[in-house]
Design a protein around this motif. Structure first.
Motif, short mmCIF file in Angstrom:
data_model
loop_
_atom_site.label_atom_id
_atom_site.label_comp_id
_atom_site.label_asym_id
_atom_site.label_seq_id
_atom_site.Cartn_x
_atom_site.Cartn_y
_atom_site.Cartn_z
N PHE A 191 -2.37 -0.73 -11.18
CA PHE A 191 -2.16 0.50 -10.40
C PHE A 191 -1.51 0.12 -9.07
O PHE A 191 -1.89 -0.86 -8.43
CB PHE A 191 -3.49 1.21 -10.13
N GLN A 192 -0.55 0.95 -8.67
CA GLN A 192 0.04 0.81 -7.34
C GLN A 192 -0.11 2.13 -6.60
O GLN A 192 0.20 3.20 -7.14
CB GLN A 192 1.52 0.46 -7.41
N GLY A 193 -0.59 2.05 -5.36
CA GLY A 193 -0.70 3.24 -4.53
C GLY A 193 -0.02 3.01 -3.19
O GLY A 193 -0.36 2.05 -2.48
N LEU A 194 0.93 3.86 -2.86
CA LEU A 194 1.63 3.78 -1.58
C LEU A 194 1.35 5.05 -0.78
O LEU A 194 1.68 6.15 -1.23
CB LEU A 194 3.14 3.62 -1.80
N VAL A 225 -7.05 4.43 -2.00
CA VAL A 225 -8.38 3.93 -2.35
C VAL A 225 -8.99 4.80 -3.45
O VAL A 225 -9.41 4.31 -4.50
CB VAL A 225 -9.31 3.91 -1.12
N ASN A 226 -9.02 6.09 -3.20
CA ASN A 226 -9.61 7.02 -4.15
C ASN A 226 -8.77 7.12 -5.41
O ASN A 226 -9.30 7.16 -6.54
CB ASN A 226 -9.76 8.38 -3.47
N GLY A 227 -7.44 7.15 -5.24
CA GLY A 227 -6.55 7.26 -6.39
C GLY A 227 -6.67 6.08 -7.34
O GLY A 227 -6.59 6.25 -8.56
N ALA A 228 -6.84 4.88 -6.80
CA ALA A 228 -7.01 3.71 -7.66
C ALA A 228 -8.21 3.88 -8.57
O ALA A 228 -8.18 3.47 -9.74
CB ALA A 228 -7.16 2.46 -6.80
N ALA A 271 -5.11 -3.61 -8.68
CA ALA A 271 -4.41 -2.60 -7.90
C ALA A 271 -3.79 -3.25 -6.68
O ALA A 271 -4.37 -4.15 -6.08
CB ALA A 271 -5.37 -1.50 -7.47
N SER A 272 -2.61 -2.78 -6.31
CA SER A 272 -1.92 -3.23 -5.11
C SER A 272 -1.51 -1.99 -4.32
O SER A 272 -0.78 -1.14 -4.84
CB SER A 272 -0.68 -4.05 -5.47
N CYS A 273 -2.00 -1.88 -3.09
CA CYS A 273 -1.84 -0.63 -2.34
C CYS A 273 -1.38 -0.89 -0.91
O CYS A 273 -1.58 -1.97 -0.35
CB CYS A 273 -3.16 0.15 -2.31
N LEU A 274 -0.79 0.15 -0.32
CA LEU A 274 -0.31 0.09 1.06
C LEU A 274 -0.71 1.34 1.80
O LEU A 274 -0.54 2.46 1.30
CB LEU A 274 1.21 -0.05 1.07
N SER A 275 -1.26 1.16 2.99
CA SER A 275 -1.63 2.25 3.88
C SER A 275 -0.92 2.03 5.20
O SER A 275 -1.02 0.95 5.79
CB SER A 275 -3.15 2.27 4.09
N THR A 276 -0.20 3.05 5.70
CA THR A 276 0.53 2.83 6.94
C THR A 276 0.75 4.11 7.72
O THR A 276 0.85 5.20 7.15
CB THR A 276 1.90 2.17 6.67
N ILE A 354 -15.69 0.96 0.08
CA ILE A 354 -14.45 0.21 -0.12
C ILE A 354 -13.69 0.06 1.19
O ILE A 354 -13.19 -1.03 1.52
CB ILE A 354 -13.57 0.88 -1.18
N ILE A 355 -13.59 1.14 1.96
CA ILE A 355 -12.87 1.07 3.24
C ILE A 355 -13.57 0.11 4.20
O ILE A 355 -12.92 -0.68 4.89
CB ILE A 355 -12.72 2.48 3.85
#
Length: 372
Positions: A191-194, A225-228, A271-276, A354-355
């Motif tokens: 899973f990828q979440g951007l 986070v939630n989407g993953a 999962a690999s995710c980015l928050s910005t 998780i956060i």
């Protein structure tokens, strides 16, 4: 006009003496709201009349099962404007000092807390103490410990605690979840979440650690986070994370600008995710399985959500997310309906766990084990 209003208010009051109403009483109650629908209507007060509260109130005008009946704000001018726009009687309007009095108001079943993150806990605790159901905007609080306190308080008071996960009711999102549940993607692998955008006014509360509890992760990163979790259908076992800060003036200590984070799941999926808060055009989910894939882009914006899978485009029509959310939450509160993806306080605590772990991973540089 006054006598007619008084009559309708008395009619509505007489129709809400029982928690589960016969059809005749429900019809009378719904007549008060000028709406014809089956079953009882959830009467909601909004706490916090800012930009998102405004969006929710507008969307609720199209609801069949939920109606705006009360206001809570620290700004008298906002209350006056909203009263005129939504026909809210004076007796259903409160400020932050006196809203505990909602316990004596039969026109309000639930309060939607839409204040800055750090104020969610107090709002929910006071709503629960008043014997009203609580709907809280996400993140539910600024850490998992406070979130659990909110869950415990609502359980003790015998009221429901729901969280504003509007994407949990979005049709294209639910179609992907259905396909995954039925094995159409095969074994989930990745899973990828951007999740991100360039934030503006540096003086806004979202960049104030005391009010926001952090930075981009608390506001936009929580979607990934939630989407993953709901896209893979699993709970993560570990998380790693790295923080990047290019503007320490705008993003002060404790206010994250950009965080990359990775999660691992029991099945072996990752999962690999980015928050910005410092990059635009980042609103994408991608799920990859052995037999197929699913993509949403945009994935979590106000819509329309657009998506496709290996079987073609997703074509569900767009309806305001908050309209669907509030109607579905009315069913959860009034009839104990079970949503496909949970929206209760326990669900929100998991995101906060998780956060918390993501922030700790950034601080220590070490992988954090999770037990959800």
């Amino acid at each position: 006009m006054d006598s007619r209003r008084d009559f309708l208010q008395k009619l509505a009051a007489s129709a809400v003496t029982l928690p589960f109403l016969p059809i005749t009483a429900s019809a009378a109650r719904n007549a008060f709201y000028g709406q014809s629908c089956q079953g009882p209507v959830l009467r909601v007060a909004i706490m916090g009349l800012g930009s998102y509260g405004t969006r929710v109130a507008k969307a609720m005008q199209s609801c069949k099962r939920a109606k705006l009946t009360g206001l809570i704000s620290g700004t008298p001018s906002k209350i006056k404007d909203w009263q005129a726009k939504y026909n809210i009687p004076e007796k259903n309007c409160y400020n932050y000092e006196n809203y505990d009095q909602i316990k004596d108001n039969p026109d309000i079943d639930a309060v939607y807390v839409i204040t800055p993150n750090a104020l969610h806990r107090e709002g929910v605790l006071r709503v629960a103490a008043a014997g009203k159901h609580a709907i809280c905007e996400k993140p539910m609080s600024v850490n998992a410990r406070q979130g659990q306190e909110m869950v415990d308080a609502c359980r003790k008071a015998g009221v429901k605690l729901l969280v504003g996960y509007r994407m949990h009711f979005e049709p294209n999102t639910l179609e992907i979840v259905r396909m995954r549940n039925e094995g159409e993607f095969g074994k989930v692998l990745f899973f990828q979440g951007l999740s991100g955008f360039r934030i503006g006014d540096p003086k806004q509360w979202r960049l104030n650690r005391e009010l926001a509890g952090g930075g981009a992760m608390m506001d936009i990163g929580i979607y990934s986070v939630n989407g993953a979790r709901y896209m893979t259908g699993e709970e993560p076992e570990w998380v790693t994370a790295q923080e990047t800060k290019t503007d320490p003036v705008k993003f002060r200590e404790g206010v994250d600008e950009t965080i990359q984070f990775q999660m691992g799941f029991p099945s072996g999926a990752v999962a690999s995710c980015l928050s910005t808060y410092n990059m635009n055009n980042l609103d994408r989910f991608f799920l990859n399985g052995e037999k197929g894939y699913a993509e949403l882009q945009p994935a979590t914006g106000y819509g329309p959500i657009k998506g496709r899978t290996n079987k073609g485009e997703l074509t569900h029509p767009h309806i305001a997310h908050q309209t669907i959310q509030m109607d579905e939450m009315a069913g959860i509160i009034l009839e104990n309906k079970k949503p496909v993806i949970p929206v209760n306080g326990e669900e929100a605590v998991k995101d906060l766990v998780i956060i918390d772990a993501i922030y700790e991973a950034c601080r220590t540089g070490k992988r954090q084990a999770l037990s959800l």
